[in-house]
Design an enzyme around this catalytic site. Structure first.
Site, PDB file in Angstrom:
ATOM      1  N   TYR A 135       0.825  -1.205   0.000  1.00 13.22           N
ATOM      2  CA  TYR A 135       0.000   0.000   0.000  1.00 13.22           C
ATOM      3  C   TYR A 135       0.864   1.263   0.000  1.00 13.22           C
ATOM      4  O   TYR A 135       0.626   2.209  -0.768  1.00 13.22           O
ATOM      5  CB  TYR A 135      -0.903  -0.044   1.229  1.00 13.22           C
ATOM      6  N   LYS A 184       1.068   4.056  -2.988  1.00 13.83           N
ATOM      7  CA  LYS A 184       0.782   5.470  -2.750  1.00 13.83           C
ATOM      8  C   LYS A 184       1.979   6.345  -3.098  1.00 13.83           C
ATOM      9  O   LYS A 184       1.822   7.467  -3.590  1.00 13.83           O
ATOM     10  CB  LYS A 184       0.370   5.683  -1.294  1.00 13.83           C
TER      11      LYS A 184
END
Length: 324
Positions: free
Chosen positions: A174, A178
């Site tokens: 994640y 990002k």
């Protein structure tokens, strides 16, 4: 009114629940025709059968309030379906003016335990999903600008996370996705500037299906609004999508609980020059080891101080809970 979106067409991905839903409702409230995209899988890890229900429910909610909305239930991580989404917006509203990239999943695990599929699936939905929609929106705006010989109206709002900025240990997939989206944001902001398009990114902190375990122990004082409600985030998205934000481009914002912070770009902390034009290992040891010996233990590029950001109340206190 500089924040009116009347006559504009907006895409919001992952808009069937949580932040995306709040963003879609706010854009519609300001007058935009919103294309509500959501694949509709029930699991926050992307599991379960796809369903048109979540997108259609938000469309119904917008229409019931007198707004304009159309559902799209495709997968933005699929290149062809992302193209169809942009084509739907143009065909339905007559143009595409705003793209809010929000769709995402979570499959958290420490890096030494993570599977290839856990890595690939999160990168696919977040990073590739952002790229796919951006690619077709950017091509549309570029073609329109070239055809008319002038700047167009275009706004992209991408969704990144404090997990990337602070180095969330249990979310390597994640955080990497990002971080990639931030790179996509700054690159696209430079590429599309001359066409009149702005591209910005937000780091929202909100209580949603994606973060239910993160904020499970964070309560709301009796009689006070929930500082983690998605509704604290959607006004910033609407502002960045509006004519008022024409001069805001390539920026990163942290937003939650009645607070917006503009994140500064990285700065050089120290610089070392080789005595003879090329460093050797011994010279580097002599320069870098003493330097890092004076740095606080555990201080890295990760900006963990961002977790301490709070809304300052009129009496000088703080109101927002912490968390990633």
């Amino acid at each position: 009114m500089p924040t009116s979106l009347a006559g504009r067409t907006a895409i919001v991905t992952g808009a069937g629940r949580g932040l995306g839903r709040a963003e879609a409702l706010e854009l519609a409230r300001l007058g935009a025709h919103v294309i509500v995209n959501d694949l509709g899988r029930p699991g926050r890890d992307g599991s379960g059968e796809a369903s048109a229900g979540p997108a259609q429910e938000v469309v119904a909610e917008i229409r019931a309030a007198g707004g304009l909305a159309t559902a799209h239930t495709g997968d933005v991580a699929d290149f062809a379906q992302a193209r169809e989404l942009v084509e739907l917006a143009v065909g339905t509203g007559g143009s595409l003016d705003i793209l809010v990239n929000n769709a995402g999943i979570l499959r958290d695990r420490m890096v030494f335990s993570m599977t290839e599929d856990e890595w690939d699936s999160v990168i696919r939905v977040h990073l590739k999903g952002h790229f796919n929609t951006t690619r077709f929106a950017a091509a549309y705006w570029r073609e329109r600008s070239k055809a008319t010989g002038r700047a167009v109206y275009g706004r992209i709002v991408n969704t990144i996370s404090e997990a990337f900025l602070v180095g969330s240990a249990g979310q390597p997939n994640y955080a990497a996705a990002k971080g990639g989206i931030l790179g996509l944001t700054t690159s696209t902001a430079e590429a599309l500037r001359k066409y009149g398009v702005t591209v910005n990114a937000i780091c929202p902190r909100a209580r949603t299906r994606m973060t239910e375990d993160v904020f499970a122990g964070v309560g709301t004082p009796e009689g006070e609004p929930d500082a983690l409600a998605p509704g604290h985030v959607s006004p910033l998205v609407a502002y960045l999508a509006s004519p008022a934000a024409a001069g805001v481009n390539g920026q990163v914002f942290v937003v939650h609980g009645g607070m917006v912070a503009v994140v500064e770009r990285p700065r050089v902390a120290a610089k070392f020059d080789a005595a003879e034009g090329t460093f050797g290992v011994e010279e580097l040891e002599g320069a870098l080891t003493p330097y890092f010996a004076t740095r606080p233990l555990g201080e890295t590029f990760a900006a963990r101080e961002l977790l301490g950001l709070r809304r300052r109340t009129p009496d000088g206190g703080d109101s927002s809970p912490s968390g990633v």
